[in-house]
Design an enzyme around this catalytic site. Structure first.
Site, PDB file in Angstrom:
ATOM      1  N   HIS A   1       0.842  -1.218   0.000  1.00  0.00           N
ATOM      2  CA  HIS A   1       0.000   0.000   0.000  1.00  0.00           C
ATOM      3  C   HIS A   1       0.871   1.260   0.000  1.00  0.00           C
ATOM      4  O   HIS A   1       0.551   2.243   0.676  1.00  0.00           O
ATOM      5  CB  HIS A   1      -0.932   0.008   1.213  1.00  0.00           C
ATOM      6  CG  HIS A   1      -2.074  -0.966   1.126  1.00  0.00           C
ATOM      7  ND1 HIS A   1      -3.243  -0.693   0.435  1.00  0.00           N
ATOM      8  CD2 HIS A   1      -2.226  -2.214   1.629  1.00  0.00           C
ATOM      9  CE1 HIS A   1      -4.062  -1.723   0.532  1.00  0.00           C
ATOM     10  NE2 HIS A   1      -3.473  -2.668   1.247  1.00  0.00           N
TER      11      HIS A   1
ATOM     12  N   ASP B   1      -0.961  -5.000   5.911  1.00  0.00           N
ATOM     13  CA  ASP B   1      -1.933  -5.863   5.246  1.00  0.00           C
ATOM     14  C   ASP B   1      -1.691  -5.922   3.739  1.00  0.00           C
ATOM     15  O   ASP B   1      -1.079  -5.029   3.159  1.00  0.00           O
ATOM     16  CB  ASP B   1      -3.359  -5.363   5.504  1.00  0.00           C
ATOM     17  CG  ASP B   1      -3.580  -3.963   4.948  1.00  0.00           C
ATOM     18  OD1 ASP B   1      -2.692  -3.111   5.138  1.00  0.00           O
ATOM     19  OD2 ASP B   1      -4.630  -3.723   4.329  1.00  0.00           O
ATOM     20  N   GLU B   2      -2.191  -6.962   3.139  1.00  0.00           N
ATOM     21  CA  GLU B   2      -2.269  -7.102   1.676  1.00  0.00           C
ATOM     22  C   GLU B   2      -0.940  -6.795   0.987  1.00  0.00           C
ATOM     23  O   GLU B   2      -0.911  -6.203  -0.091  1.00  0.00           O
ATOM     24  CB  GLU B   2      -3.386  -6.207   1.120  1.00  0.00           C
ATOM     25  CG  GLU B   2      -4.755  -6.590   1.628  1.00  0.00           C
ATOM     26  CD  GLU B   2      -5.851  -5.633   1.199  1.00  0.00           C
ATOM     27  OE1 GLU B   2      -6.971  -6.102   0.933  1.00  0.00           O
ATOM     28  OE2 GLU B   2      -5.596  -4.406   1.122  1.00  0.00           O
ATOM     29  N   ALA B   3       0.171  -7.214   1.612  1.00  0.00           N
ATOM     30  CA  ALA B   3       1.490  -7.019   0.996  1.00  0.00           C
ATOM     31  C   ALA B   3       1.718  -8.154  -0.009  1.00  0.00           C
ATOM     32  O   ALA B   3       2.647  -8.953   0.117  1.00  0.00           O
ATOM     33  CB  ALA B   3       2.570  -6.976   2.073  1.00  0.00           C
TER      34      ALA B   3
END
Length: 501
Positions: A248, A311-313
């Site tokens: 992100h 998150d969401e790496a």
């Protein structure tokens, strides 16, 4: 007294959200706030809460409501000496014919007592213009304290930017439901929203756009951020800043070429997909950058927490993710903060002071359960229950639906202390309601998605588990409607809720 007035007294005590631990009605008593009433301080701890209450009630009542030290005569009294059962955040509220007395042992307790008192007054007490009285409070003795310490709301200002005035408006709205943490999501692929003086291009470039492509000064100076933090503190709320990493991060990578492994700046991003960006894990400059951000932000954030996202790496290999966290987690500690983050990061550390925030849609997560067994405290934010940006139904024009459709009953009907396998009541630090803003552009949009679901989350975080019952909650929630109309809140009038006229 008329039958109507008697009914109003009864219903006000039955309409509180969150529901207090104990309410003892005193039907023989009514307190009427008069033009000569004072707000009286029996303890210095209550000065900020008293100022907040005065600023709410002066416009609607037209009364001067001076704040005085010492307790004498008619008015609203703040004092200490509350029952030890109230703990560090609870309060007692007693209504007598001549006074409303709020007892608490801390400033936080006084803020929470105010939230209850506001709901005992007529809804028009929330108006910004002078209204006709009388300003009556039904007789009662209330003893109250929270189920969980952490009762949070998160606002994403990265997908769409919101001005300081818009953020303050939301802070005011969440405060009335005993929310005590405000989590500000300050960086993402679409925008870097806080001035970092040692890396000025972050806002000059990364803070220049948002989802949909609007451009301009879409960031907070450090002075504006400090003002927001103080504004929240003056309402009993601690700000938790979040800078999402190592994924992100496109806004940062568009600002500085050296944060990319190939040494080339990324183009600015105004879409809504996730998982494509990553800081360069094996370059020392990455950690200088991260440390500078943590250092500058920690210096202007009095609260104890730094949220590192995590998150969401999806484009960061697992080994690199672990390498990154092993270097960054000690930096947060170095600058005196406790780490919190989305739950993925907890697989990389055995530090039991770290606080994972569970946002998944399943009821099992082995890494979070293992952390709970080690002694970590978990903040519960399951996306299919309490993400405020999920659509209410398929026809909702705003919001997303990747975690499902979340009506008000869905947001209320789950138990944070028994939701995730291996995470029990004692492992839960609290509840937080995130509001992501891919589709939200205005305060009216924020309000439509947050209300009435945010008060549902607030009750889960505050009220005893034993009182949670949808059929009893829905009428109490519906009774908030007239109050929100006076406040100008653009709420969603769910058909699941019996709204009071």
């Amino acid at each position: 007294m008329t039958d109507t007035a008697e009914a109003a007294k009864a219903t006000a005590l039955q309409e509180l959200v969150p529901q207090p631990v104990q309410i003892q009605p005193r039907p023989d008593i009514t307190y009427t706030l008069s033009a000569t009433a004072k707000i009286q301080l029996g303890t210095a701890d209550a000065r900020k809460p008293a100022e907040l209450l005065a600023n709410i009630l002066r416009p609607s009542t037209g009364y001067t409501l001076p704040i005085s030290d010492g307790v004498t005569g008619d008015g609203i009294v703040f004092t200490n000496g509350a029952d030890p059962k109230t703990g560090p955040e609870g309060y007692q509220l007693d209504v007598t014919p001549n006074q409303v007395v709020i007892r608490a042992n801390t400033t936080a307790g006084h803020f929470n007592g105010i939230s209850t008192l506001r709901q005992l007054l007529p809804p028009k007490a929330e108006a910004k213009t002078k209204q006709q009285g009388p300003w009556q409070v039904p007789g009662a003795s209330i003893l109250d304290h929270p189920r969980y310490h952490h009762r949070g709301a998160m606002l994403d200002v990265s997908r769409h930017f919101f001005t300081p005035a818009q953020v303050k408006r939301y802070i005011d709205q969440i405060q009335q439901f005993k929310i005590n943490y405000f989590h500000l999501h300050l960086s993402d692929d679409q925008g870097w929203r806080l001035e970092i003086k040692s890396w000025p291009e972050l806002t000059k470039i990364g803070g220049s756009t948002e989802v949909g492509g609007r451009t301009g000064k879409l960031f907070y100076t450090q002075d504006e951020y400090k003002d927001l933090v103080q504004y929240a503190a003056n309402r009993g709320i601690t700000v938790i800043p979040e800078f999402d990493m190592p994924g992100h991060t496109n806004a940062a990578q568009a600002s500085y070429a050296e944060l990319n492994c190939d040494g080339k700046k990324r183009p600015l991003y105004t879409g809504t997909e996730v998982g494509f960006s990553s800081l360069c894990i094996n370059k020392d400059i990455t950690y200088k950058f991260v440390e500078d951000v943590i250092r500058e932000v920690s210096a202007i954030t009095p609260g104890p927490y730094f949220h590192l996202g995590g998150d969401e790496a999806l484009s960061t290999p697992d080994a690199d993710y672990t390498t990154f966290m092993n270097r960054v987690l000690p930096l947060i500690k170095k600058y005196g903060k406790t780490t919190t983050g989305w739950h993925e990061f907890i697989k990389t550390t055995k530090d039991t002071t770290a606080i994972p925030q569970f946002w998944g849609t399943e009821t099992t997560d082995a890494n979070v359960a293992a952390a709970a067994q080690r002694g970590n405290k978990i903040v519960m934010s399951p996306a299919n229950r309490i993400y405020l940006d999920m659509k209410y139904n398929k026809d909702t024009k705003l919001g997303l639906d990747w975690a499902g459709l979340v009506e008000v009953k869905d947001a209320y009907s789950w138990n944070p202390g028994a939701y995730l396998k291996g995470v029990t009541e004692t492992n839960v630090r609290g509840v937080e309601a995130p509001l992501w803003t891919e589709t939200l552009k205005s305060s009216a949009d924020i309000e439509y998605m947050a209300f009435p679901r945010l008060p549902a989350a607030a009750e889960l975080g505050w009220s005893p588990a034993s009182v949670h019952n949808w059929d009893r909650f829905a009428p109490r929630l519906g009774a908030q409607g007239p109050r929100w109309k006076f406040q100008g809140i653009n709420f969603y009038a769910s058909t699941q809720v019996p709204w009071k006229k």
